[in-house]
Design an enzyme around this catalytic site. Structure first.
Site, short mmCIF file in Angstrom:
data_model
loop_
_atom_site.label_atom_id
_atom_site.label_comp_id
_atom_site.label_asym_id
_atom_site.label_seq_id
_atom_site.Cartn_x
_atom_site.Cartn_y
_atom_site.Cartn_z
N ASP A 14 0.83 -1.21 0.00
CA ASP A 14 0.00 0.00 0.00
C ASP A 14 0.87 1.26 0.00
O ASP A 14 1.97 1.25 0.53
CB ASP A 14 -0.91 -0.04 1.23
CG ASP A 14 -2.08 0.92 1.12
OD1 ASP A 14 -2.30 1.50 0.03
OD2 ASP A 14 -2.78 1.12 2.13
N ASN A 16 1.43 3.31 -2.91
CA ASN A 16 2.01 3.71 -4.21
C ASN A 16 1.52 5.10 -4.62
O ASN A 16 2.30 5.93 -5.10
CB ASN A 16 1.61 2.73 -5.31
CG ASN A 16 2.23 1.37 -5.13
OD1 ASN A 16 3.12 1.20 -4.30
ND2 ASN A 16 1.76 0.39 -5.90
N ARG A 18 0.20 7.59 -2.74
CA ARG A 18 0.68 8.68 -1.89
C ARG A 18 2.17 8.94 -2.13
O ARG A 18 2.61 10.09 -2.10
CB ARG A 18 0.43 8.33 -0.42
CG ARG A 18 -0.99 8.64 0.02
CD ARG A 18 -1.34 7.94 1.30
NE ARG A 18 -1.57 6.53 1.07
CZ ARG A 18 -1.56 5.61 2.04
NH1 ARG A 18 -1.32 5.95 3.28
NH2 ARG A 18 -1.81 4.36 1.75
N HIS A 31 2.95 3.06 -9.00
CA HIS A 31 2.79 1.62 -9.26
C HIS A 31 4.04 1.06 -9.95
O HIS A 31 4.48 -0.04 -9.63
CB HIS A 31 1.54 1.37 -10.11
CG HIS A 31 0.26 1.75 -9.40
ND1 HIS A 31 0.03 1.44 -8.09
CD2 HIS A 31 -0.84 2.42 -9.82
CE1 HIS A 31 -1.16 1.90 -7.73
NE2 HIS A 31 -1.71 2.52 -8.76
N ASN A 62 -10.64 -2.90 -6.29
CA ASN A 62 -9.81 -1.98 -7.09
C ASN A 62 -10.41 -1.63 -8.45
O ASN A 62 -10.00 -0.65 -9.08
CB ASN A 62 -8.39 -2.53 -7.29
CG ASN A 62 -7.52 -2.44 -6.06
OD1 ASN A 62 -6.61 -3.24 -5.86
ND2 ASN A 62 -7.79 -1.47 -5.19
N ARG A 188 -5.21 -2.28 8.54
CA ARG A 188 -6.42 -3.07 8.31
C ARG A 188 -6.12 -4.17 7.30
O ARG A 188 -5.10 -4.13 6.61
CB ARG A 188 -7.57 -2.18 7.83
CG ARG A 188 -7.22 -1.32 6.64
CD ARG A 188 -8.41 -0.47 6.16
NE ARG A 188 -7.96 0.41 5.09
CZ ARG A 188 -7.59 1.67 5.26
NH1 ARG A 188 -7.65 2.22 6.45
NH2 ARG A 188 -7.16 2.39 4.25
N LEU A 189 -7.06 -5.13 7.21
CA LEU A 189 -6.85 -6.28 6.33
C LEU A 189 -7.44 -6.10 4.93
O LEU A 189 -7.05 -6.81 4.00
CB LEU A 189 -7.45 -7.54 6.96
CG LEU A 189 -6.50 -8.33 7.87
CD1 LEU A 189 -7.24 -9.54 8.44
CD2 LEU A 189 -5.26 -8.79 7.11
C1 FPP Z 1 -1.58 0.08 -3.40
O1 FPP Z 1 -1.20 1.42 -3.47
C2 FPP Z 1 -1.16 -0.70 -4.55
C3 FPP Z 1 -1.98 -1.35 -5.45
C4 FPP Z 1 -3.43 -1.33 -5.35
C5 FPP Z 1 -1.43 -2.10 -6.56
C6 FPP Z 1 -0.15 -2.82 -6.32
C7 FPP Z 1 0.46 -3.11 -7.61
C8 FPP Z 1 1.77 -3.08 -7.90
C9 FPP Z 1 2.84 -2.84 -6.89
C10 FPP Z 1 2.20 -3.28 -9.30
C11 FPP Z 1 1.95 -4.61 -9.93
C12 FPP Z 1 2.32 -5.77 -9.10
C13 FPP Z 1 2.98 -6.89 -9.52
C14 FPP Z 1 2.93 -8.07 -8.62
C15 FPP Z 1 3.76 -7.01 -10.75
P1 FPP Z 1 -2.35 2.50 -3.60
O2 FPP Z 1 -2.53 2.81 -5.04
O3 FPP Z 1 -3.54 2.03 -2.88
O4 FPP Z 1 -1.68 3.72 -2.84
P2 FPP Z 1 -2.43 4.82 -1.98
O5 FPP Z 1 -3.10 4.10 -0.86
O6 FPP Z 1 -1.29 5.69 -1.52
O7 FPP Z 1 -3.37 5.52 -2.90
#
Ligand code: FPP
Length: 234
Positions: A14, A16, A18, A31, A62, A188-189
């Site tokens: 989690d 990415n 922010r 990401h 998502n 949280r989960l």
């Molecule tokens: C959460 O950050 C991240 C995701 C929902 C996606 C995770 C995906 C990757 C790391 C890329 C692809 C993965 C693989 C296995 C190749 P967020 O976007 O919820 O961040 P935020 O809470 O700060 O908005």
């Protein structure tokens, strides 16, 4: 005494978005950098002897994100899967996926199947990607299938145990995670491995996922090693 390495670690990646925002960049940039952390953590787990690493890469919820971001994530998955198969093979890592995979875009589904097929014989570690996954989806699906078995007479309802339920989940052939890590400060989960995490240890870190390094993984494991796991006993 040698310290115990968790056999299965699951990670809610989690932060990415922010991380990118703080740098004045688009969420997708976060990401992309999240993929670098995926690579680093996969390697770190394989090095220390973790047998299963499960990553929450895309939840059922998502899909509610802007379509631009969903498409970018799906594209990034295809790109990463194709680029990393050789490395997975070199490191003897098998790829697996849990979730409603048929609900993924065809290109993502195809790349995933190819990746799983190409790495099927590897046995050093299993990397499990949770895609179009949510625990309530999985449990609901399991209940439906168990009900079908009861209906057809293949199963008697009085014989249903907790193990029966585990066997009908998409994690059936994966041991429960001993350590659950969530980055970015949220605690949280979020519908991830609810049944499987019944006795897991939790490790929360404020670090945003793209900044999560090997050293952070080692810290999480060290924290796990200092826990007193009693499983409801004294
Ligand atoms: C959460 O950050 C991240 C995701 C929902 C996606 C995770 C995906 C990757 C790391 C890329 C692809 C993965 C693989 C296995 C190749 P967020 O976007 O919820 O961040 P935020 O809470 O700060 O908005």
């Amino acid at each position: 005494m040698e310290k115990k390495i968790p056999q299965h670690i699951s990670v809610i990646m989690d932060g990415n978005g922010r991380w990118a925002k703080e740098k004045g960049k688009a969420r997708v940039f976060g990401h992309r950098n999240g993929v670098k952390a995926v690579r680093e953590i996969t390697e770190a787990c394989a090095e220390v002897g973790v047998k299963y690493l499960t990553l929450y890469a895309f939840s059922t919820e998502n899909w509610g994100r802007p379509s631009f971001e969903v498409n970018a994530l799906m594209g990034l998955l295809v790109e990463t899967l194709k680029a990393e198969i050789a490395t997975l093979n070199k490191n003897n890592i098998r790829l697996k996926a849990i979730g409603d995979l048929t609900g993924l875009p065809p290109k993502t589904y195809k790349a995933l199947l190819q990746g799983m097929e190409d790495t099927a014989a590897n046995n050093h570690m299993t990397l499990v990607l949770a895609l179009n996954y949510s625990s309530r989806w999985d449990i609901t699906n399991a209940v439906r299938r168990i009900a079908e078995e009861c209906n057809s007479g293949a199963l008697d309802y009085s014989e249903i145990t907790a193990d029966t339920i585990s066997q009908y989940l998409s994690t059936a052939d994966i041991p429960d995670p001993e350590l659950v890590i969530r980055s970015s400060g949220e605690q949280r989960l979020s519908n991830f491995l609810l049944w499987e995490s019944a006795y897991s240890e939790f490790y929360f870190t404020p670090v945003y996922w793209p900044d999560f390094t090997k050293a952070h993984l080692h810290e999480a494991i060290a924290s796990f090693q200092n826990r007193d796991r009693r499983f409801g006993k004294v």
